[in-house]
Motif scaffolding. Structure first.
Motif, PDB file in Angstrom:
ATOM      1  N   ARG A   1      28.778   8.308  35.003  1.00 51.80           N
ATOM      2  CA  ARG A   1      28.077   7.269  35.758  1.00 51.80           C
ATOM      3  C   ARG A   1      27.136   7.911  36.783  1.00 51.80           C
ATOM      4  O   ARG A   1      27.402   7.964  37.968  1.00 51.80           O
ATOM      5  CB  ARG A   1      29.122   6.383  36.433  1.00 51.80           C
ATOM      6  CG  ARG A   1      28.603   5.141  37.141  1.00 51.80           C
ATOM      7  CD  ARG A   1      29.801   4.407  37.741  1.00 51.80           C
ATOM      8  NE  ARG A   1      29.393   3.283  38.542  1.00 51.80           N
ATOM      9  CZ  ARG A   1      29.041   3.361  39.821  1.00 51.80           C
ATOM     10  NH1 ARG A   1      29.031   4.541  40.429  1.00 51.80           N
ATOM     11  NH2 ARG A   1      28.716   2.271  40.499  1.00 51.80           N
ATOM     12  N   TYR A   2      26.008   8.446  36.275  1.00 52.66           N
ATOM     13  CA  TYR A   2      25.001   9.029  37.158  1.00 52.66           C
ATOM     14  C   TYR A   2      24.125   7.937  37.764  1.00 52.66           C
ATOM     15  O   TYR A   2      23.821   6.938  37.110  1.00 52.66           O
ATOM     16  CB  TYR A   2      24.068   9.965  36.381  1.00 52.66           C
ATOM     17  CG  TYR A   2      24.681  11.231  35.863  1.00 52.66           C
ATOM     18  CD1 TYR A   2      25.388  12.082  36.699  1.00 52.66           C
ATOM     19  CD2 TYR A   2      24.527  11.594  34.532  1.00 52.66           C
ATOM     20  CE1 TYR A   2      25.931  13.250  36.226  1.00 52.66           C
ATOM     21  CE2 TYR A   2      25.068  12.769  34.039  1.00 52.66           C
ATOM     22  CZ  TYR A   2      25.766  13.594  34.892  1.00 52.66           C
ATOM     23  OH  TYR A   2      26.303  14.765  34.415  1.00 52.66           O
ATOM     24  N   ARG A   3      23.686   8.181  38.983  1.00 50.48           N
ATOM     25  CA  ARG A   3      22.575   7.380  39.505  1.00 50.48           C
ATOM     26  C   ARG A   3      21.304   8.144  39.191  1.00 50.48           C
ATOM     27  O   ARG A   3      21.199   9.336  39.487  1.00 50.48           O
ATOM     28  CB  ARG A   3      22.704   7.171  41.012  1.00 50.48           C
ATOM     29  CG  ARG A   3      23.753   6.151  41.385  1.00 50.48           C
ATOM     30  CD  ARG A   3      23.769   5.874  42.871  1.00 50.48           C
ATOM     31  NE  ARG A   3      24.756   4.857  43.200  1.00 50.48           N
ATOM     32  CZ  ARG A   3      24.503   3.546  43.253  1.00 50.48           C
ATOM     33  NH1 ARG A   3      23.280   3.105  42.984  1.00 50.48           N
ATOM     34  NH2 ARG A   3      25.452   2.691  43.573  1.00 50.48           N
TER      35      ARG A   3
ATOM     36  N   SER B   1      16.951   6.866  32.211  1.00 48.97           N
ATOM     37  CA  SER B   1      17.917   6.270  33.123  1.00 48.97           C
ATOM     38  C   SER B   1      19.299   6.372  32.496  1.00 48.97           C
ATOM     39  O   SER B   1      19.447   6.382  31.272  1.00 48.97           O
ATOM     40  CB  SER B   1      17.562   4.805  33.380  1.00 48.97           C
ATOM     41  OG  SER B   1      16.309   4.699  34.021  1.00 48.97           O
ATOM     42  N   THR B   2      20.301   6.459  33.350  1.00 53.72           N
ATOM     43  CA  THR B   2      21.657   6.581  32.840  1.00 53.72           C
ATOM     44  C   THR B   2      22.050   5.333  32.065  1.00 53.72           C
ATOM     45  O   THR B   2      21.733   4.212  32.472  1.00 53.72           O
ATOM     46  CB  THR B   2      22.640   6.802  34.001  1.00 53.72           C
ATOM     47  OG1 THR B   2      22.225   7.945  34.727  1.00 53.72           O
ATOM     48  CG2 THR B   2      24.052   7.011  33.495  1.00 53.72           C
TER      49      THR B   2
ATOM     50  N   ASP C   1      22.388  -0.281  30.146  1.00 54.85           N
ATOM     51  CA  ASP C   1      22.106   0.338  31.445  1.00 54.85           C
ATOM     52  C   ASP C   1      23.290   0.306  32.412  1.00 54.85           C
ATOM     53  O   ASP C   1      23.171   0.756  33.547  1.00 54.85           O
ATOM     54  CB  ASP C   1      20.886  -0.301  32.095  1.00 54.85           C
ATOM     55  CG  ASP C   1      21.027  -1.817  32.273  1.00 54.85           C
ATOM     56  OD1 ASP C   1      22.167  -2.336  32.181  1.00 54.85           O
ATOM     57  OD2 ASP C   1      20.001  -2.485  32.516  1.00 54.85           O
ATOM     58  N   MET C   2      24.424  -0.246  31.996  1.00 60.96           N
ATOM     59  CA  MET C   2      25.657  -0.287  32.796  1.00 60.96           C
ATOM     60  C   MET C   2      25.529  -1.179  34.029  1.00 60.96           C
ATOM     61  O   MET C   2      26.338  -1.080  34.957  1.00 60.96           O
ATOM     62  CB  MET C   2      26.092   1.122  33.218  1.00 60.96           C
ATOM     63  CG  MET C   2      26.388   2.040  32.072  1.00 60.96           C
ATOM     64  SD  MET C   2      27.286   3.537  32.549  1.00 60.96           S
ATOM     65  CE  MET C   2      26.125   4.359  33.589  1.00 60.96           C
ATOM     66  N   LEU C   3      24.542  -2.046  34.041  1.00 63.80           N
ATOM     67  CA  LEU C   3      24.338  -2.892  35.211  1.00 63.80           C
ATOM     68  C   LEU C   3      25.039  -4.234  35.056  1.00 63.80           C
ATOM     69  O   LEU C   3      25.011  -4.857  33.995  1.00 63.80           O
ATOM     70  CB  LEU C   3      22.848  -3.115  35.457  1.00 63.80           C
ATOM     71  CG  LEU C   3      22.016  -1.861  35.736  1.00 63.80           C
ATOM     72  CD1 LEU C   3      20.578  -2.240  36.033  1.00 63.80           C
ATOM     73  CD2 LEU C   3      22.610  -1.037  36.869  1.00 63.80           C
ATOM     74  N   GLN C   4      25.643  -4.668  36.144  1.00 65.50           N
ATOM     75  CA  GLN C   4      26.249  -5.987  36.194  1.00 65.50           C
ATOM     76  C   GLN C   4      25.189  -7.029  36.527  1.00 65.50           C
ATOM     77  O   GLN C   4      24.017  -6.723  36.719  1.00 65.50           O
ATOM     78  CB  GLN C   4      27.338  -6.031  37.276  1.00 65.50           C
ATOM     79  CG  GLN C   4      28.475  -5.051  37.090  1.00 65.50           C
ATOM     80  CD  GLN C   4      29.486  -5.188  38.201  1.00 65.50           C
ATOM     81  OE1 GLN C   4      30.121  -6.234  38.360  1.00 65.50           O
ATOM     82  NE2 GLN C   4      29.652  -4.130  38.986  1.00 65.50           N
ATOM     83  N   LYS C   5      25.667  -8.232  36.677  1.00 62.73           N
ATOM     84  CA  LYS C   5      24.804  -9.337  37.067  1.00 62.73           C
ATOM     85  C   LYS C   5      24.238  -9.089  38.463  1.00 62.73           C
ATOM     86  O   LYS C   5      24.955  -8.737  39.394  1.00 62.73           O
ATOM     87  CB  LYS C   5      25.617 -10.632  37.054  1.00 62.73           C
ATOM     88  CG  LYS C   5      24.863 -11.875  37.471  1.00 62.73           C
ATOM     89  CD  LYS C   5      25.829 -13.057  37.483  1.00 62.73           C
ATOM     90  CE  LYS C   5      25.146 -14.329  37.972  1.00 62.73           C
ATOM     91  NZ  LYS C   5      26.121 -15.440  38.057  1.00 62.73           N
TER      92      LYS C   5
ATOM     93  N   PRO D   1      24.489  -4.158  40.429  1.00 63.75           N
ATOM     94  CA  PRO D   1      25.120  -2.856  40.627  1.00 63.75           C
ATOM     95  C   PRO D   1      25.648  -2.280  39.321  1.00 63.75           C
ATOM     96  O   PRO D   1      25.985  -3.023  38.391  1.00 63.75           O
ATOM     97  CB  PRO D   1      26.263  -3.162  41.596  1.00 63.75           C
ATOM     98  CG  PRO D   1      26.570  -4.603  41.378  1.00 63.75           C
ATOM     99  CD  PRO D   1      25.259  -5.262  41.043  1.00 63.75           C
ATOM    100  N   MET D   2      25.712  -0.959  39.258  1.00 66.48           N
ATOM    101  CA  MET D   2      26.344  -0.326  38.113  1.00 66.48           C
ATOM    102  C   MET D   2      27.826  -0.685  38.102  1.00 66.48           C
ATOM    103  O   MET D   2      28.466  -0.743  39.150  1.00 66.48           O
ATOM    104  CB  MET D   2      26.181   1.194  38.170  1.00 66.48           C
ATOM    105  CG  MET D   2      24.953   1.703  37.478  1.00 66.48           C
ATOM    106  SD  MET D   2      25.061   3.484  37.097  1.00 66.48           S
ATOM    107  CE  MET D   2      25.052   4.178  38.725  1.00 66.48           C
TER     108      MET D   2
END
Length: 997
Positions: free
Chosen positions: A748-750, A763-764, A837-841, A856-857
């Motif tokens: 989980r890289y930023r 992008s991660t 992209d591992m992003l939430q709502k 947020p991730m």
């Protein structure tokens, strides 16, 4: 038991692989990471019709074009050319859309890439057609008749490594449909250059050159009858040899230049013995010559340089490309050095309408000048680096190491090194050593880097910037007859760190050397492990010019590898065709060379198996012996017997490197002169694995953290992210059933969003691969489930379905799930790849395209990918892992989870506030009088005024809190916690004041 399971998996994999059909792997795309620093360019040209347009031809990177005076360069040959090696480019004088390219660089280095004929474009390089001469080898010159662009001449040097009848001067009168050989001397003498007489293109000058390379020497020149200058006055029907005033004895490479303003003047730079070498001038169209200079800088390395050019407006101004770039203003009598961005100069072109506008090229790339060479355009905009090998370190993200030809060693990050990295900016450091490498970071301590520089060993410390040399023999081996050397080192002498002890380092001369203390003390642990034939131990460079840089030192160790699963089991390969093995750390050695292997072939790489200690693979390169055939071999009995593994690889794709997948036995990757291949059945059958890679030699391969990392001889480093799906036996038996491959665990890289085309730092995200047996438009949906099997994201392939779920999305309230349409969720038949992209709502936005995006991730943990295809569903688990750098700081999964919970509270407030603002604005439009005025007062309290630098009101303040909270994983600060309470109270107050409900 573990070994049994591994072998069983291998047998199952082999069984599946026997049914493998020719698969489309295009879903797996390589990305370029640099360096964006120019590599060797051997030819350049421009066009007076379009003064800002120039072309460069690289030795391993194809043809590139600029239309903005060298500010930006774009490749125009990818997808059209079968070779990246360029010898000459010519643009039609009065039509810049017509371009001819002769492939095969004329600088005959040992790693030169073969030419494959002539290409033509009629649309300024947008598209190309191959027009013949595919066996002409290296092409020294292309000339277009200025009166008829269908009449084209070609000077063919020939095959660089063997005699061939295709050497000669060729001409076409129909734009390349047919070719006629106009002049031929022998199968060992070709032509390095030709020139057409200005005003009368039927008058032709041609420079003959006897040239060939072997692994142990450079042949440049021969008897006078084997070289020299020829002239035709009737379009090539008849030829005479020009001799008056020219060298009578040995003669080598020659380059010619005819004055554009005085056709009686002809210059030649000539390789010849002693003071006979230099520049010659004729003022009577070649009837007689006078030597104007024997300056050694004009012919100091003829096989590699040798280029002369005239100012198109003044025949007394002459340029000589060698090392250095020289300029004469008095007709070639005296010379002064010109400053250019890089050394080792190859070509120059001057605009005939403005000779101060010019382009010049060298081993660092191509550079444009507007002021006659006082200043130059950048070379840091051409990703054409020639890299000898690749290594990686154990940082997060990992960095990639190698050495760039005629430049420095390089370390660059594989991905954006931080979440705040500058967009599109190359991050690159030098790590000691020099152009040849290898450059190997020490396992466990990436700040220490082991280097070779042309046989010299050193240890570089990144922290201090100190490079400590501890060379074996402590002797400069340049210029020596190799038979007299105590230690024979190739320029790219191998350095190998033991996989069992990072303090143990091996290096190869003709012996294997070992150090346990960074080179302070070396011990020799082998006898001479080469063939060492006496007739090949000679000073390189004959019969005229010595050239002894170590590149031609024959009978040296070229590759060393210790088994990862059996300590002290060490394999070596020499550049004269010997494979050796020790199983006791060097006490005893056995010659295990394959009996049928090409005699004298260079053992480019060795790969001990990571599953079976008796097993190993080798790659043997025979191109220096005139044999381009690929030779990959496998042994399963410690070298007693070998099997050739080349089924599926074209017959002229010279073998470079073979690597075994560290997770799956029998899964192999091979790099060749012209691209990548993969085998799922231990080399019994190879499939092309080129995808979007440009055609260029693959010099080395490493598999690291599930990525395939490549070095190339002309296009820098490339990375194929996440090869997990290739390790799944299902990929070898795809049929009529959809398949969802298990995603690899993802750190989980930023990372910065969108780094631009170069370097290509993604992008991660979690890479999710899936197979569709048929086109699945309107039928494909991907869901991401958390550990509680709750859906946190739904990605849909058809936008109409998003509309149908809009009401559902709007009514989610505090639900963390959201649905969205993404065109990257492909539905084509075959293999597909999607990056989640591992992003939430995220927060609501009045712009539909942004609404609920960029949340947020998700926290580290266990997740499930759920693929729906029509009525079928498939699930695969995967993990998201904490960034190891954060873990070292003490930021663990608990802190990250608590932080995200706080961030979601801020986002919930932002959503509520934005929706309130939208409702308020709608109500204002419907209202009037006091009510409208009252509501406008509320709006001013929550919305910024128009104009520059307005006071930040309530909704932007909430958005700002969201920004600072979401910028990093951390324990929420007390000020942030209190600020959220304050903003919540302010918002409650304005809601109360507005009384919308």
């Amino acid at each position: 038991m573990k070994k049994f399971v591994t072998n069983l998996a291998f047998l199952t994999f082999i069984l599946f692989s026997t049914t493998l059909f020719s698969q489309d792997f295009s879903a797996f795309q390589y990305r370029t990471v640099g360096p964006q620093r120019g590599g060797r360019v051997t030819t350049v040209t421009g066009t007076p019709v379009l003064p800002g347009t120039f072309y460069l031809g690289a030795s391993g990177a194809g043809v590139w074009k600029t239309d903005d005076y060298g500010t930006t360069w774009n490749n125009v040959s990818d997808g059209f050319f079968d070779t990246p090696s360029i010898g000459a480019i010519e643009v039609a004088l009065n039509d810049p859309n017509i371009v001819y390219v002769g492939t095969g660089s004329d600088g005959l280095r040992s790693n030169i890439i073969s030419g494959k004929g002539v290409y033509k474009s009629i649309d300024g390089g947008k598209t190309w057609n191959h027009i013949g001469l595919e066996n002409a080898g290296q092409i020294g010159a292309v000339e277009i008749d200025p009166t008829n662009s269908n009449i084209v001449w070609v000077a063919a040097i020939g095959n660089a490594f063997k005699a061939n009848e295709e050497r000669g001067i060729y001409k076409t009168i129909d734009g390349g449909t047919t070719w006629e050989k106009m002049l031929h001397i022998s199968n060992t003498t070709g032509f390095a250059d030709l020139e057409l007489l200005p005003g009368n293109p039927n008058v032709v000058y041609a420079a003959a050159w006897k040239a060939q390379r072997t692994p142990w020497t450079i042949i440049s020149g021969g008897e006078n009858s084997e070289g020299g200058i020829y002239k035709s006055v009737n379009g090539g029907k008849d030829w005479i040899k020009l001799e008056t005033g020219l060298p009578k004895g040995l003669i080598g490479k020659i380059d010619l230049a005819v004055s554009a303003v005085d056709s009686s003047i002809l210059y030649a730079v000539i390789e010849a013995p002693g003071d006979e070498g230099g520049v010659y001038k004729s003022v009577d169209q070649g009837k007689s010559f006078v030597q104007t200079s024997s300056n050694k800088g004009l012919v100091n390395r003829p096989f590699y340089y040798t280029n002369i050019e005239l100012d198109p407006t003044n025949p007394d101004i002459v340029y000589s490309n060698a090392n250095p770039l020289l300029k004469s203003k008095d007709g070639g009598k005296s010379w002064k050095t010109m400053s250019v961005p890089h050394g080792d100069n190859h070509d120059i072109w001057l605009n005939p309408n403005n000779p101060d506008l010019l382009i010049q090229c060298n081993d660092g790339g191509a550079n444009v000048s507007h002021n006659g060479g006082k200043t130059w355009s950048s070379q840091f905009n051409q990703p054409t680096a020639e890299i000898y090998q690749v290594a990686v370190d154990d940082q997060y993200p990992y960095w990639i190491y190698g050495a760039q030809q005629d430049n420095t060693t390089i370390a660059i990050p594989s991905s954006a090194p931080s979440g705040t990295s500058a967009q599109g900016i190359q991050v690159m450091i030098e790590v000691g050593g020099c152009e040849t490498g290898p450059s190997i970071p020490k396992p466990g301590n990436h700040n220490i880097v082991y280097n070779n520089c042309k046989g010299r060993f050193s240890v570089y410390n990144k922290i201090t910037g100190v490079d400590r040399e501890y060379s074996i023999g402590a002797s400069n081996i340049y210029g020596h007859n190799p038979k007299d050397l105590k230690y024979r080192f190739q320029r790219v002498a191998p350095v190998h760190v033991s996989p069992h002890d990072p303090d143990v380092v091996y290096m190869g001369s003709q012996f294997v050397h070992k150090t346990r203390n960074d080179g302070v003390i070396w011990e020799t642990i082998s006898p001479d492990l080469t063939a060492f034939e006496a007739d090949k131990q000679v000073p390189s460079g004959s019969p005229i010019t010595r050239d002894i840089t170590g590149e031609e030192y024959y009978s040296t160790i070229y590759s060393i590898r210790e088994s990862k699963i059996k300590k002290d089991l060490i394999w070596t390969g020499s550049n004269d065709g010997v494979v050796s093995l020790t199983q006791d750390g060097g006490q005893t050695w056995t010659n295990v060379t394959p009996k049928k292997m090409l005699k004298g072939g260079r053992v480019e790489s060795i790969e001990p198996s990571q599953f079976n200690p008796a097993k190993a693979y080798i790659s043997v390169d025979g191109h220096l012996l005139g044999d381009p055939t690929p030779y990959f071999y496998k042994t399963e009995d410690y070298g007693k017997t070998w099997e050739l593994l080349t089924n599926g690889i074209p017959s002229d794709y010279t073998s470079k490197v073979l690597r075994e997948d560290p997770k799956i036995a029998g899964l192999l990757y091979a790099g060749t002169e012209y691209g990548m291949f993969v085998s799922f059945n231990d080399g019994q059958k190879w499939e092309s694995f080129q995808q979007n890679l440009p055609v260029t030699p693959i010099t080395d391969i490493i598999i690291n953290r599930g990525d395939l990392v490549l070095s190339t001889m002309g296009r820098g480093f490339w990375v194929l992210d996440n090869i997990t799906s290739l390790r799944n036996p299902a990929i070898a038996s795809l049929n009529e059933t959809p398949v969802l491959f298990q995603p690899d665990n993802t750190i989980r890289y930023r990372s910065p969003r969108g780094s631009g085309d170069f370097p290509n730092y993604p992008s991660t995200g979690v890479l999710i691969d899936y197979y569709l047996p048929k086109e699945g438009k309107n039928e494909v949906q991907l869901e991401i489930l958390n550990a509680n099997k709750q859906t946190i994201a739904t990605i849909i392939s058809d936008s109409t379905k998003v509309k149908s779920t809009k009401e559902e999305v709007e009514n989610m309230g505090l639900s963390m799930s959201f649905s969205y349409f993404d065109t990257k969720l492909e539905t084509k038949k075959g293999l597909n790849r999607f990056q989640w992209d591992m992003l939430q709502k995220g927060a609501w936005n009045d712009k539909e395209s942004r609404s609920y995006k960029n949340g947020p991730m998700v926290p580290p943990g266990t997740y499930t990918a759920k693929l729906t295809v029509g009525k079928e569903t498939f699930e695969q688990p995967f993990e998201i892992l904490v960034d190891p750098r954060l873990a070292e700081e003490g930021i663990d999964e608990t802190i990250i989870t608590e932080h995200i919970a706080f961030e979601n509270k801020v986002l919930a407030l932002l959503t509520e506030a934005r929706k309130f603002q939208s409702e308020l604005e709608a109500e204002i439009k419907k209202s009037n009088g006091d009510k409208k005025a009252s509501l406008e007062t509320v709006l001013k309290a929550i919305k910024n005024d128009e104009g520059a630098y307005p006071q930040q009101m309530l909704v932007p303040q909430i958005a700002y809190l969201s920004y600072i909270v979401g910028g990093a994983d951390k324990i929420p600060g007390n000020e942030e916690v209190e600020r959220l309470k304050d903003l919540q109270q302010q918002f409650n107050a304005v809601k109360q004041q507005a009384q919308l409900n």
